[in-house]
Design a protein around this motif. Structure first.
Motif, PDB file in Angstrom:
ATOM      1  N   TYR A   1       0.822  -1.209   0.000  1.00  0.00           N
ATOM      2  CA  TYR A   1       0.000   0.000   0.000  1.00  0.00           C
ATOM      3  C   TYR A   1       0.853   1.255   0.000  1.00  0.00           C
ATOM      4  N   VAL A   2       0.319   2.291  -0.614  1.00  0.00           N
ATOM      5  CA  VAL A   2       0.932   3.616  -0.579  1.00  0.00           C
ATOM      6  C   VAL A   2      -0.091   4.600  -0.025  1.00  0.00           C
ATOM      7  N   LYS A   3       0.413   5.570   0.682  1.00  0.00           N
ATOM      8  CA  LYS A   3      -0.407   6.671   1.199  1.00  0.00           C
ATOM      9  C   LYS A   3      -0.229   7.826   0.218  1.00  0.00           C
ATOM     10  N   ILE A   4      -1.341   8.334  -0.305  1.00  0.00           N
ATOM     11  CA  ILE A   4      -1.295   9.415  -1.288  1.00  0.00           C
ATOM     12  C   ILE A   4      -2.028  10.622  -0.712  1.00  0.00           C
ATOM     13  N   THR A   5      -1.415  11.791  -0.850  1.00  0.00           N
ATOM     14  CA  THR A   5      -2.027  13.029  -0.384  1.00  0.00           C
ATOM     15  C   THR A   5      -2.038  14.034  -1.522  1.00  0.00           C
TER      16      THR A   5
END
Length: 147
Positions: A82-86
């Protein structure tokens, strides 16, 4: 006698330093360090399908694709991570399932600027598909982490 103890002290200090240097941890590769970095780049969208990581996804899945150069550099080791995207004051999580030939190949030199491609449903967490390209910040979550 004093001279001999100074020589012995110097030898002791030298070999102790050498022993400590050899016992130090080996620096991690750029790829390992890159996995813990917050990247800046462009976010675009694509139609999901058969991903480079081996699975099948649909446009409604919250999935992303990394640059092909980054995928090749790390041997696909970020597949199913998973990646956290903002972006635009919003945060969402997507699963890395594919590589993207047009995503930030030239950005790879900077290592801090990597673009990613998102499924339509992932992109719509931040903007309408008509927008096409958004500025993002993203980082990998630890292997095995799930939102």
């Amino acid at each position: 006698m004093m001279m001999m103890s100074r020589v012995l002290l110097a030898f002791f200090a030298f070999f102790s330093s050498l022993w400590l240097a050899l016992g130090s941890p080996i620096p991690q590769s750029e790829v390992e360090l890159n996995k813990r970095t917050t990247h800046s780049g462009r976010g675009t969208w694509y139609h999901a399908g058969h991903g480079n990581c081996g699975g099948w996804n649909t446009d409604s899945d919250l999935v992303v694709a990394m640059s092909k150069g980054f995928y090749d550099q790390n041997g696909g080791s970020n597949c199913d991570q998973y990646v956290k995207i903002t972006s635009n004051g919003k945060t969402a999580y997507g699963l890395m399932v594919d590589s993207c030939p047009g995503c930030g190949e030239g950005d790879l030199v900077l290592l801090l600027s990597l673009s990613i491609d998102m499924s339509p449903s992932m992109f719509e967490k931040f903007a309408s598909l008509d927008t096409g390209v958004i500025s993002i910040k993203w980082s990998f979550k630890p292997k095995g982490w799930k939102p």
